[in-house]
Write a protein that holds these residues in place. Structure first.
Motif, PDB file in Angstrom:
ATOM      1  N   ASP A 116       0.801  -1.231   0.000  1.00 22.89           N
ATOM      2  CA  ASP A 116       0.000   0.000   0.000  1.00 22.89           C
ATOM      3  C   ASP A 116       0.831   1.277   0.000  1.00 22.89           C
ATOM      4  N   MET A 117       2.163   1.161  -0.213  1.00 21.65           N
ATOM      5  CA  MET A 117       2.989   2.361  -0.150  1.00 21.65           C
ATOM      6  C   MET A 117       2.938   3.190  -1.427  1.00 21.65           C
ATOM      7  N   LEU A 118       2.642   2.568  -2.569  1.00 23.66           N
ATOM      8  CA  LEU A 118       2.499   3.376  -3.783  1.00 23.66           C
ATOM      9  C   LEU A 118       1.301   4.324  -3.644  1.00 23.66           C
ATOM     10  N   LYS A 119       0.191   3.803  -3.109  1.00 21.55           N
ATOM     11  CA  LYS A 119      -0.966   4.657  -2.885  1.00 21.55           C
ATOM     12  C   LYS A 119      -0.651   5.732  -1.846  1.00 21.55           C
ATOM     13  N   ALA A 120       0.035   5.331  -0.764  1.00 22.95           N
ATOM     14  CA  ALA A 120       0.375   6.297   0.276  1.00 22.95           C
ATOM     15  C   ALA A 120       1.299   7.380  -0.267  1.00 22.95           C
ATOM     16  N   THR A 121       2.237   7.002  -1.137  1.00 24.88           N
ATOM     17  CA  THR A 121       3.141   7.996  -1.730  1.00 24.88           C
ATOM     18  C   THR A 121       2.373   8.984  -2.588  1.00 24.88           C
ATOM     19  N   ALA A 122       1.427   8.459  -3.377  1.00 23.21           N
ATOM     20  CA  ALA A 122       0.601   9.363  -4.189  1.00 23.21           C
ATOM     21  C   ALA A 122      -0.195  10.313  -3.299  1.00 23.21           C
ATOM     22  N   GLY A 123      -0.764   9.784  -2.217  1.00 20.24           N
ATOM     23  CA  GLY A 123      -1.496  10.637  -1.292  1.00 20.24           C
ATOM     24  C   GLY A 123      -0.610  11.678  -0.654  1.00 20.24           C
ATOM     25  N   THR A 124       0.628  11.309  -0.327  1.00 17.81           N
ATOM     26  CA  THR A 124       1.571  12.261   0.262  1.00 17.81           C
ATOM     27  C   THR A 124       1.869  13.401  -0.705  1.00 17.81           C
ATOM     28  N   VAL A 125       2.111  13.062  -1.969  1.00 19.76           N
ATOM     29  CA  VAL A 125       2.385  14.093  -2.974  1.00 19.76           C
ATOM     30  C   VAL A 125       1.202  15.048  -3.098  1.00 19.76           C
ATOM     31  N   VAL A 126      -0.014  14.494  -3.100  1.00 20.43           N
ATOM     32  CA  VAL A 126      -1.208  15.335  -3.211  1.00 20.43           C
ATOM     33  C   VAL A 126      -1.338  16.251  -2.000  1.00 20.43           C
ATOM     34  N   LEU A 127      -1.116  15.704  -0.799  1.00 15.53           N
ATOM     35  CA  LEU A 127      -1.214  16.525   0.412  1.00 15.53           C
ATOM     36  C   LEU A 127      -0.190  17.649   0.406  1.00 15.53           C
ATOM     37  N   PHE A 128       1.025  17.362  -0.028  1.00 17.27           N
ATOM     38  CA  PHE A 128       2.030  18.419  -0.126  1.00 17.27           C
ATOM     39  C   PHE A 128       1.583  19.497  -1.118  1.00 17.27           C
ATOM     40  N   THR A 129       1.004  19.080  -2.230  1.00 19.74           N
ATOM     41  CA  THR A 129       0.518  20.042  -3.225  1.00 19.74           C
ATOM     42  C   THR A 129      -0.568  20.937  -2.639  1.00 19.74           C
ATOM     43  N   VAL A 130      -1.512  20.321  -1.907  1.00 21.07           N
ATOM     44  CA  VAL A 130      -2.566  21.097  -1.260  1.00 21.07           C
ATOM     45  C   VAL A 130      -1.965  22.067  -0.254  1.00 21.07           C
ATOM     46  N   GLY A 131      -0.989  21.595   0.527  1.00 21.85           N
ATOM     47  CA  GLY A 131      -0.369  22.458   1.521  1.00 21.85           C
ATOM     48  C   GLY A 131       0.346  23.638   0.898  1.00 21.85           C
ATOM     49  N   ILE A 132       1.087  23.400  -0.182  1.00 18.90           N
ATOM     50  CA  ILE A 132       1.828  24.483  -0.831  1.00 18.90           C
ATOM     51  C   ILE A 132       0.877  25.518  -1.415  1.00 18.90           C
ATOM     52  N   THR A 133      -0.175  25.070  -2.088  1.00 22.96           N
ATOM     53  CA  THR A 133      -1.109  26.012  -2.716  1.00 22.96           C
ATOM     54  C   THR A 133      -1.996  26.714  -1.690  1.00 22.96           C
ATOM     55  N   SER A 134      -2.058  26.183  -0.457  1.00 21.92           N
ATOM     56  CA  SER A 134      -2.860  26.821   0.579  1.00 21.92           C
ATOM     57  C   SER A 134      -2.079  27.857   1.371  1.00 21.92           C
ATOM     58  N   ALA A 135      -0.751  27.886   1.211  1.00 25.18           N
ATOM     59  CA  ALA A 135       0.053  28.896   1.886  1.00 25.18           C
ATOM     60  C   ALA A 135      -0.368  30.278   1.408  1.00 25.18           C
ATOM     61  N   ARG A 136      -0.337  31.234   2.311  1.00 22.20           N
ATOM     62  CA  ARG A 136      -0.854  32.563   1.985  1.00 22.20           C
ATOM     63  C   ARG A 136      -0.142  33.187   0.797  1.00 22.20           C
ATOM     64  N   ALA A 137       1.180  33.003   0.705  1.00 20.36           N
ATOM     65  CA  ALA A 137       1.928  33.571  -0.417  1.00 20.36           C
ATOM     66  C   ALA A 137       1.455  32.989  -1.743  1.00 20.36           C
ATOM     67  N   ALA A 138       1.169  31.672  -1.753  1.00 27.38           N
ATOM     68  CA  ALA A 138       0.679  31.041  -2.978  1.00 27.38           C
ATOM     69  C   ALA A 138      -0.751  31.448  -3.279  1.00 27.38           C
ATOM     70  N   ARG A 139      -1.571  31.590  -2.229  1.00 26.82           N
ATOM     71  CA  ARG A 139      -2.970  31.970  -2.438  1.00 26.82           C
ATOM     72  C   ARG A 139      -3.083  33.322  -3.144  1.00 26.82           C
ATOM     73  N   ARG A 140      -2.169  34.238  -2.816  1.00 29.99           N
ATOM     74  CA  ARG A 140      -2.227  35.564  -3.435  1.00 29.99           C
ATOM     75  C   ARG A 140      -1.901  35.525  -4.917  1.00 29.99           C
ATOM     76  N   ARG A 141      -1.257  34.462  -5.356  1.00 31.37           N
ATOM     77  CA  ARG A 141      -0.824  34.376  -6.752  1.00 31.37           C
ATOM     78  C   ARG A 141      -1.692  33.442  -7.593  1.00 31.37           C
ATOM     79  N   THR A 142      -2.684  32.828  -6.985  1.00 32.11           N
ATOM     80  CA  THR A 142      -3.554  31.913  -7.722  1.00 32.11           C
ATOM     81  C   THR A 142      -5.006  32.341  -7.568  1.00 32.11           C
ATOM     82  N   GLY A 143      -5.819  31.970  -8.519  1.00 30.61           N
ATOM     83  CA  GLY A 143      -7.237  32.283  -8.454  1.00 30.61           C
ATOM     84  C   GLY A 143      -7.973  31.375  -7.492  1.00 30.61           C
ATOM     85  N   TYR A 144      -9.148  31.836  -7.065  1.00 35.85           N
ATOM     86  CA  TYR A 144      -9.946  31.062  -6.124  1.00 35.85           C
ATOM     87  C   TYR A 144     -10.341  29.715  -6.716  1.00 35.85           C
ATOM     88  N   GLU A 145     -10.690  29.711  -8.007  1.00 35.28           N
ATOM     89  CA  GLU A 145     -11.150  28.475  -8.627  1.00 35.28           C
ATOM     90  C   GLU A 145     -10.054  27.408  -8.605  1.00 35.28           C
TER      91      GLU A 145
END
Length: 450
Positions: free
Chosen positions: A138-167
């Motif tokens: 189950d580590m391939l699935k967990a790795t994919a989930g980890t990558v997705v969570l990191f992506t969500v975290g990076i795009t949710s940072a305030r600095a990133a939010r100011r540079r991306t649209g709400y959609e």
């Protein structure tokens, strides 16, 4: 739009109830986190050596990260008990904080476990990482989930939010569900705390299935029922000021929603290119049994497209949410302070709050005053005050200080103050109000800055 008494069966709770509910919920969440730590403690014997300490710390971080994922999703479920008893803004801040905790715990779990395994096997970190990802169940699935969570975290940072649209942020944020699902299975297959322990395994399943049930019910089934029952459509669109438009929505049995002045809904306008995202807009007038109204300023692609809506467009709504209502009042005197389109929920409150009411409206110029005519009419009708803080001829900004507030509004300390506007403005005015002697419990504000 005329005033209609639209009392709900379960109105937003007063300040004391919100505080006590918030304390209780936090106590439960932290108590559950302690129980997760106890799960590791009871399953772990003596710890020795560098590999043992690293692996043990990684297991602790992993357990807490798994628990934090469930809390994170639960706070996204829009549970009415939390939204109304605690406040949408506070729940949003808890969600943002839970997200930061989750990412930090995830980083710690990955780094410590891999370092511990590498030390135990006397292998390089790279070799151990490849081995874990490719060979462990189950580590391939967990790795994919980890990558997705990191992506969500990076795009949710305030600095990133100011540079991306709400959609864009909205859709990336929804991937949290997929990330948590992908990462769930390796917790049970690789977690030593669950091997041969049916009670612990059942509790973990119950935690995740319970959270999934909350999301299914409150984010899918309840909105489906609401929209099938009330059949919302755009009735008309009106220009209010430069870049500001009001949308009147018609529907059936809207009094059953229990919406109150000061609350908001999450809106999708179907068939108009605006149905892909759910965007929060406050009611800008007291609700009627057949009509709701929102007022929107063009700040992004979604809000700018609202001006192009046509009568008859189908509307999908979720709500009502928020606790910026008359139930927060503790005095018979209220001061409303708004900036820009933040006037929308306060305009509805200005019409309906009991007692003595005054409104201070901050805008760049007279052309930017949305709903100004309505505010003046309400003020005349109820004998209230409306004051404007506009830029000077040279563009100089007026200063809203503790001294000007005390001078302009005698007895300010005894007022309830409702505050709505951009984050920076709200912070500055909050500081001025506190310096003017207004108690924190009398300053009412909902912010959705994540």
């Amino acid at each position: 739009m005329t005033t209609v008494d639209a009392r709900r069966a379960d109105p937003p709770a007063p300040a004391t109830v919100r505080r006590s509910t918030g304390v209780l919920v936090q106590a439960v969440l932290w108590g559950a986190a302690a129980a997760v730590l106890a799960l590791w403690w009871t399953d772990t014997g003596s710890v020795s050596g560098t590999a043992g300490w690293l692996t043990g710390a990684g297991r602790i971080a992993g357990l807490l990260c798994g628990y934090a994922c469930a809390v994170l999703v639960g706070l996204m479920a829009r549970v009415p008990l939390l939204e109304r008893r605690i406040g949408s803004d506070r729940v949003a801040r808890w969600h943002a904080m839970a997200g930061r905790y989750t990412i930090c715990l995830l980083v710690a779990h990955v780094a410590l476990i891999l370092a511990g395994y590498a030390a135990q096997d006397r292998a390089s970190l790279w070799h151990e990482t490849v081995d874990v990802v490719l060979d462990y169940p189950d580590m391939l699935k967990a790795t994919a989930g980890t990558v997705v969570l990191f992506t969500v975290g990076i795009t949710s940072a305030r600095a990133a939010r100011r540079r991306t649209g709400y959609e864009f942020w909205y859709y990336v944020h929804l991937l949290t569900y997929a990330a948590v699902f992908l990462a769930f299975f390796h917790q049970l297959t690789l977690g030593e705390e669950f091997h041969g322990k049916p009670v612990a395994t059942a509790v973990w399943y119950a935690l995740y299935l319970g959270v999934a049930a909350l999301v299914l019910w409150f984010r899918i089934l309840v909105p489906v029922r609401l929209n099938r029952r009330h059949r919302l459509r755009v009735d008309s669109v009106h220009r209010e000021a430069r870049g500001v438009y009001s949308v009147v929505v018609r529907g059936q049995h809207l009094d059953e929603l229990g919406a109150r002045p000061g609350q908001f809904f999450r809106w999708r306008f179907l068939g108009a290119g605006l149905g892909r995202t759910s965007t929060p807009y406050s009611l800008s007038a007291p609700p009627r049994p057949d009509l709701l109204r929102i007022t929107v300023k063009a700040l992004g692609d979604h809000s700018a497209a609202v001006a192009r809506l046509r009568p008859g467009t189908r509307v999908w709504a979720e709500g009502p949410y928020g606790s910026l209502t008359a139930d927060r009042a503790t005095s018979h005197r209220s001061l409303l302070i708004a900036a820009g389109v933040g006037v929308t929920p306060l305009r509805a409150l200005f019409e309906t709050l009991p007692g003595e009411v005054a409104l201070l409206y901050r805008a760049h110029s007279a052309e930017d005053l949305a709903l100004g005519g309505e505010l003046e009419a309400i003020a005349r009708r109820r004998g209230a005050r409306v004051l404007y803080a506009l830029n000077g001829p040279g563009g100089e900004r007026p200063h809203i200080t503790a001294e000007t507030l005390r001078t302009t509004f005698p007895g300010l300390r005894g007022h309830d103050v409702y505050l709505c506007g951009p984050h920076g403005f709200a912070q500055d005015v909050y500081g001025a109000l506190r310096a003017a002697g207004v108690p924190d419990r009398r300053i009412h504000h909902e912010s959705f800055e994540l």
